[in-house]
Design a protein around this motif. Sequence first.
Motif, short mmCIF file in Angstrom:
data_model
loop_
_atom_site.label_atom_id
_atom_site.label_comp_id
_atom_site.label_asym_id
_atom_site.label_seq_id
_atom_site.Cartn_x
_atom_site.Cartn_y
_atom_site.Cartn_z
N VAL A 18 35.63 35.30 23.50
CA VAL A 18 34.92 36.40 22.87
C VAL A 18 35.16 36.29 21.38
O VAL A 18 36.30 36.29 20.92
CB VAL A 18 35.41 37.76 23.39
CG1 VAL A 18 34.62 38.89 22.73
CG2 VAL A 18 35.29 37.85 24.90
N THR A 66 35.57 47.05 31.44
CA THR A 66 35.53 46.91 29.98
C THR A 66 34.85 48.10 29.31
O THR A 66 34.51 48.04 28.13
CB THR A 66 34.77 45.63 29.60
OG1 THR A 66 33.49 45.64 30.21
CG2 THR A 66 35.53 44.40 30.03
N ILE A 125 32.51 41.20 25.89
CA ILE A 125 33.81 41.17 26.57
C ILE A 125 33.60 41.25 28.08
O ILE A 125 34.24 40.55 28.87
CB ILE A 125 34.71 42.30 26.06
CG1 ILE A 125 35.07 42.06 24.59
CG2 ILE A 125 35.99 42.41 26.90
CD1 ILE A 125 35.83 43.20 23.94
N LEU A 132 40.41 35.50 22.58
CA LEU A 132 39.81 36.64 21.89
C LEU A 132 40.00 36.44 20.40
O LEU A 132 41.12 36.51 19.89
CB LEU A 132 40.46 37.96 22.35
CG LEU A 132 40.45 38.21 23.86
CD1 LEU A 132 41.27 39.45 24.19
CD2 LEU A 132 39.04 38.37 24.37
N ALA A 141 38.27 40.06 18.78
CA ALA A 141 37.25 40.58 19.68
C ALA A 141 37.12 42.09 19.65
O ALA A 141 36.11 42.64 20.07
CB ALA A 141 37.54 40.13 21.10
#
Length: 681
Positions: A494, A528, A562, A575, A578
């Motif tokens: 991400v 998420t 994500i 990440l 992110a």
Amino acid sequence: MSAVKQKETPKRLPPAGRRGGGGPPHMGMGMPAEKAMNFGPSARRLLGRLRPHRVQLTGVLALAVASVGLSVIGPKVLGHATDLIFSGVIGRRLPEGTTTEQAVAAARASGNGNFADMLAKMHVVPGVGIDFAALGRVLALALALYVGAAVLMWAQGWVLNGVVQRTILRLRAEVEDKLNRLPLPYFDRQPRGELLSRVTNDIDNISQTLQQTLSQLVTSLLTVVGVLAMMVWISPLLALVALVAVPLSVVVTGQIAKRSQGKFIAQWTHTGELNGQIEEAYTGHELVKVFGRQKEVEAAFHAKNEQLFQASFGAQFVSGIIMPAMFFIGNLSYVAIAVVGGLRVASGTMSLGDVQAFIQYSRQFTQPLTQVASMANLLQSGVASAERVFAVLDAEEQTPEPARPARIADPHGRVEFEHVSFRYAPDKPLIDDLSLVAEPGHTVAIVGPTGAGKTTLVNLIMRFYELDAGRITLDGVDITTMRRDELRGRIGMVLQDTWLFGGTIRDNIAYGRPGATEEEILAAARATFVDRFVRSLPDGYDTVIDEEGSNVSAGEKQLITIARAFLAEPSLLILDEATSSVDTRTEVLLQRAMAALRSDRTSFVIAHRLSTIRDADLILMMEQGRIVEQGSHDQLLAADGAYARLYRSQFTGAVITDEIPAPPTGGAPAGTLPAAAPAKN
């Protein structure tokens, strides 16, 4: 956003999401306009791409021969019709009942020797007019010849069109496959607009060139051969007169084409550079307006547009001279043939029909030469585009996949760097002799100043770049022994800059794992916190996101990306800032969701906000490509080293170093900066 100059190209930043510390020397790469085009080899290579269609091309050649053959016979047949008409007209003027020999003798006796010579070569029946029955048969034959030639030419065009379009289809597929095999540094060096111009505009120009020139070129060359043979058969003397124009035409065409070559390569180079500027200005139009740089962008556009105008005008003007020059030479040849032919008819050495046929042949002879000459600008332009496409196809590819790729039998996500060294430029070291171990289920945070090599570190794990020394293993397997798709299929990434395609929210989440069920998509969305805001949308998960993603906020776009990574269920999670686009509350919720999803997974987190990585199992403090400190948050604070100084700079005030420039006069004293207000935790 400065204009791209012809000989000096400004440095360009890498695409968002791959922009790491100490990146490569990202240079805008475009073909220099001053480079001369290598026409011959490039044209042969372009024509060589037609080789798989030998059978169809043989059929095209056969159809062209038959069509041209019928067309070439036509003027000779019409010449015979002219002779029938002329003979009938002359025959009615002669006394009925006399013979041709008597009419010739009478003409000579009256002192009209030229008419007597002409009459002696004609098939005349004194007192009888035009034989309309014979004339009708001749005209019907001529009509059949021309209709047959047209049908055969249509069939030739139909077959050739299929050959060209399949060739271009294959070329586009090869370019697409090539782009997938090119290493990431190639795209870092290429302006996107320039590359897009090569794979769209240039390929379209190649298609147009092949479509318009191949058929016409074959037909024109065959017509020249056939017409020349007929002219020699009718009158070798007149054929010699007509051939005098050929070397003159070749010299004129060659001189003009030579001057247009460089201008065509410049035209397509400036087209690609202008596309790059437009694409850059369009995608960054908000930034342009924020900084008030519209005038500079417009000036850069107008400067490059003027360069394109000058190159295009010069190329078309110079190559456009060919056609009028060829017409002028052709008219000179026509006048010479008419004069010589008239004298030969008067002397009785040729019939009027043969002269008429020869004049038609002379036109047919110069016309294909003129057509070939007029195609010179199109050929130059098409080959110039082919060179630019071939430059993409010839670019150095990433290292090939191993013949026997290794596979991970029991994935857990253990990553180990063993004495890794890497640099973008050979003379600029970045990462040198780096070793570290990330255990399964652990979160490894990477922090450090800009240019320290944080993003580069994770790019090496993804094999976006190849190592200079050392190796990286995933669950004990050297990543260079694995297929790239196998490696990247085990990694979820991400980026700070989100990427969403035009489609529904459901489609964008499902992009992480094709074939995922509706329940799996919803589970990833709930984990998420995407589900929380999607439920408030009128169309829910069927909400269509446009290409710019303007109908959802930046934070919501990041949540979708994500969720997409979570749906992929990777062994390794990367990440790169992110959570930088989400609010503080959502960030805390995401941290909890990530903790639940990290079971038996390794996570690499690149962060500038140190508050987001306090709970990391291992924090790596990087400076100039080296890990200068590593440990937990509390351990690094207790060590009071580089990490502690970086932490205090965020939560207590600005750190003053010699590298920070003095503020402008009238502000704070030189060498100091005003202290930042304490940040709330």
